[in-house]
Design an enzyme around this catalytic site. Structure first.
Site, PDB file in Angstrom:
ATOM      1  N   ASP A   8       0.860  -1.185   0.000  1.00 32.96           N
ATOM      2  CA  ASP A   8       0.000   0.000   0.000  1.00 32.96           C
ATOM      3  C   ASP A   8       0.895   1.233   0.000  1.00 32.96           C
ATOM      4  O   ASP A   8       1.769   1.378   0.861  1.00 32.96           O
ATOM      5  CB  ASP A   8      -0.913   0.012   1.227  1.00 32.96           C
ATOM      6  N   GLU A  16      -1.243  -1.330  -5.911  1.00 30.58           N
ATOM      7  CA  GLU A  16      -2.385  -0.631  -6.479  1.00 30.58           C
ATOM      8  C   GLU A  16      -1.948   0.235  -7.659  1.00 30.58           C
ATOM      9  O   GLU A  16      -0.851   0.788  -7.683  1.00 30.58           O
ATOM     10  CB  GLU A  16      -3.074   0.222  -5.411  1.00 30.58           C
ATOM     11  N   CYS A  50     -13.572  -3.711   4.989  1.00 30.76           N
ATOM     12  CA  CYS A  50     -13.274  -4.433   6.231  1.00 30.76           C
ATOM     13  C   CYS A  50     -12.896  -5.867   5.885  1.00 30.76           C
ATOM     14  O   CYS A  50     -13.664  -6.591   5.245  1.00 30.76           O
ATOM     15  CB  CYS A  50     -14.487  -4.402   7.167  1.00 30.76           C
ATOM     16  N   CYS A  87     -15.530  -8.604   7.822  1.00 28.84           N
ATOM     17  CA  CYS A  87     -16.921  -8.861   7.437  1.00 28.84           C
ATOM     18  C   CYS A  87     -17.224  -8.494   5.997  1.00 28.84           C
ATOM     19  O   CYS A  87     -18.258  -8.890   5.469  1.00 28.84           O
ATOM     20  CB  CYS A  87     -17.871  -8.103   8.375  1.00 28.84           C
ATOM     21  N   CYS A 129     -18.915  -4.314  12.623  1.00 28.94           N
ATOM     22  CA  CYS A 129     -18.795  -5.649  13.194  1.00 28.94           C
ATOM     23  C   CYS A 129     -17.918  -5.669  14.440  1.00 28.94           C
ATOM     24  O   CYS A 129     -17.765  -6.714  15.079  1.00 28.94           O
ATOM     25  CB  CYS A 129     -18.262  -6.634  12.165  1.00 28.94           C
ATOM     26  N   ASP A 182      -3.661   1.760   6.760  1.00 28.92           N
ATOM     27  CA  ASP A 182      -2.647   1.287   5.815  1.00 28.92           C
ATOM     28  C   ASP A 182      -2.479  -0.230   5.868  1.00 28.92           C
ATOM     29  O   ASP A 182      -2.326  -0.884   4.831  1.00 28.92           O
ATOM     30  CB  ASP A 182      -1.312   1.976   6.098  1.00 28.92           C
TER      31      ASP A 182
END
Length: 400
Positions: A187, A274, A326, A329, A347, A354
Site C-alpha cells: 500500500d 495498487e 473491512c 466482514c 462488526c 494502511d
C-alpha cells in the site's frame, strides 16, 4: 537428431555512469556537441524552408542525403563522429513525429545557453574497467562498478552542475517469471511511503520527504539567485548552487527508491500493488507531496526490475476500495476520510488504515494472478489460523 536450441530473448538494460574527462576531452565534448546542435538547427531550418516553398516536409532519409552534401561544403563537420550528426537528424525527426501525434509542441531551434550538450553514439563504443572508449574522443576515465557485455549505444550528456554522464544501453537475457512461492501486498501513501504485508507480518516505511527537508535551504538559494544581476559571474555561481541543491534532492530520492524497490524484488516472487493515477494526483492540493514521494517512479522501478529478475507484479485496479473494505466482514466504510488513520467497522473490528489496505491488496492481487491465497507464502510459514482467515475473507467478500 539433436533438438533445436531454445532462442534466448533479450531486453535492453540502461546504466548511467559518471565520466571524469580531462580538460582536453571536455573541450572536445563541447565542440562536437556544438556541431550536433548546428546540424539539428540546420535540419529544422531546411524543413521550414521546403514546407514554405512546396507545402511538403522532408523525411529523415532525404535530410540524411543532404547532410552528406553539406559536409562536403563545410569540412569542419568532420570534426565529430558521423553517427552523432545522424542521431541529431533522428532526434529532429522524432520531434516532428511527437508534434504531429500531439505529444509535444512544434520543434524549436536549440540554443547553447539553454540546452545541455548531448552526444549520441550508436556503435563503436567499448567499456573496460574504469575507462570507456568513445569515437573521436578516445579513452575517457569513468566511475564504473558494472560489468558490460555488448554496448548497443551510449549517450553522453552534461548536467546543470557541470558533471558529465554516459548512459549505456546493453542487452540482457530475459528471465522467465518464476512460480510464486512468496507474495506481498504493498500500500502506497504519503505519510507511510509503503506498508507491506505477507499475510502475517506488517512493515511500515516512513516517507523520507527529501524536498520538504531541504525546501528552506533551496528557497534561500533561489532568492539569492533572483537578486543577482543578469549575465554576471555571481549569478552564475548562484545558479550553480541552486542546481547542486536540486541534484542533491534528486540523488537522495533516487537512492531511496532504488533500495526500496530492489528489496521487494529480492524478497518476494509476487508483488501486489495498487494502480494509482499519479498524473491525476499531481493536479490536486497534494501535488508537492506526491512529487516529493516519487510514487510513480517507484512503481516504474518495480516493473522493470521484476522483468529483469523473473519476478511477477500484479496491479490492483485503482477503484478497488482497499482502505474502506473491512477484511473481517466485507463491509465498505464510505464515510472514511483521508485523515482517518484508524477506524472501527460495525462488526467491531478495528483497522489500521494502511495495514488493512495492504492486506486487501494482497488478497485481490492473488485472486487476479489466479492463485489461492492458502497456497502462497509457504516459504514464510503461513500459519493455519492465517490461512483460514484468508479463505474465509475471500469467501465472504465479493470484491476480492
Amino acid at each position: 537428431m539433436e533438438g533445436k536450441a531454445c532462442q534466448v530473448e533479450y531486453s535492453n538494460k540502461t546504466i548511467r555512469i559518471k565520466l571524469q574527462p580531462n580538460k582536453t576531452q571536455e573541450k572536445q565534448f563541447l565542440y562536437q556537441a556544438s556541431l550536433c546542435r548546428y546540424v539539428y538547427n540546420w535540419g529544422l531550418a531546411r524543413r521550414k524552408e521546403v514546407y514554405e516553398q512546396t507545402g511538403k516536409g522532408l523525411s529523415y532519409n532525404q535530410q540524411s542525403g543532404e547532410l552528406t552534401s553539406l559536409k562536403t561544403v563545410n569540412d569542419w563537420l568532420y570534426g565529430t563522429y558521423a553517427d552523432c550528426l545522424q542521431q541529431s537528424l533522428k532526434d529532429l525527426d522524432r520531434a516532428f513525429k511527437n508534434f504531429f501525434e500531439k505529444r509535444a509542441n512544434f520543434p524549436k531551434f536549440k540554443s547553447k545557453h539553454k540546452v545541455s550538450p548531448v552526444l549520441r553514439y550508436a556503435k563503436d563504443c567499448r567499456l573496460e574497467r574504469r575507462y570507456i572508449k568513445l569515437p573521436k574522443i578516445g579513452w575517457v576515465k569513468c566511475r564504473n562498478t558494472y560489468e558490460f557485455g555488448k554496448i548497443k549505444s551510449v549517450t553522453v550528456k552534461r548536467d546543470k552542475t557541470g558533471c558529465w554522464y554516459a548512459t549505456c544501453v546493453t542487452p540482457i537475457p530475459i528471465i522467465p517469471p518464476v512460480k510464486p512461492k512468496s507474495a506481498v501486498g504493498v500500500d502506497l501513501g504519503l505519510k507511510s511511503f509503503t506498508t507491506i504485508t505477507d499475510g502475517i507480518t506488517y512493515q511500515h516505511q516512513e516517507a523520507p520527504q527529501f524536498f520538504r527537508k531541504l525546501e528552506k535551504e533551496l528557497a534561500k538559494a533561489q532568492k539569492g539567485l533572483a537578486r543577482k544581476q543578469k549575465d554576471s559571474n555571481r549569478r552564475a555561481k548562484a545558479k550553480l548552487k541552486v542546481a547542486k541543491l536540486h541534484k542533491r534532492i534528486r540523488n537522495l530520492r533516487s537512492d531511496f527508491l532504488h533500495q526500496a524497490s530492489r528489496k521487494l524484488v529480492n524478497d518476494f516472487d509476487l508483488i501486489c500493488i495498487e494502480d494509482l493515477n499519479i498524473k491525476g494526483l499531481g493536479r490536486t492540493r497534494l501535488a508537492k507531496s506526491i512529487s516529493d514521494a516519487g510514487l510513480g517512479e517507484f512503481v516504474r522501478q518495480l516493473e522493470y526490475k521484476s522483468n529483469w529478475y523473473g519476478k511477477n507484479i500484479e496491479k490492483v485496479d485503482r477503484f478497488f476500495p482497499s482502505s474502506k473494505l473491512c477484511r473481517a466482514c466485507g463491509c465498505i466504510n464510505d464515510k472514511l476520510s483521508l485523515s482517518d488513520r484508524v477506524w472501527t467497522c460495525g462488526c467491531g473490528a478495528t483497522h489500521d488504515r494502511d495495514k488493512n489496505a495492504a492486506l486487501n491488496i494482497l488478497f485481490k492481487g492473488l485472486r487476479l494472478f489466479g492463485i489461492d491465497s492458502s497456497e502462497v507464502n509457504q516459504s514464510l510459514s503461513l500459519g493455519k489460523t492465517n490461512g483460514m482467515l484468508a479463505q474465509s475473507v475471500e469467501a465472504r467478500i465479493p470484491f476480492i
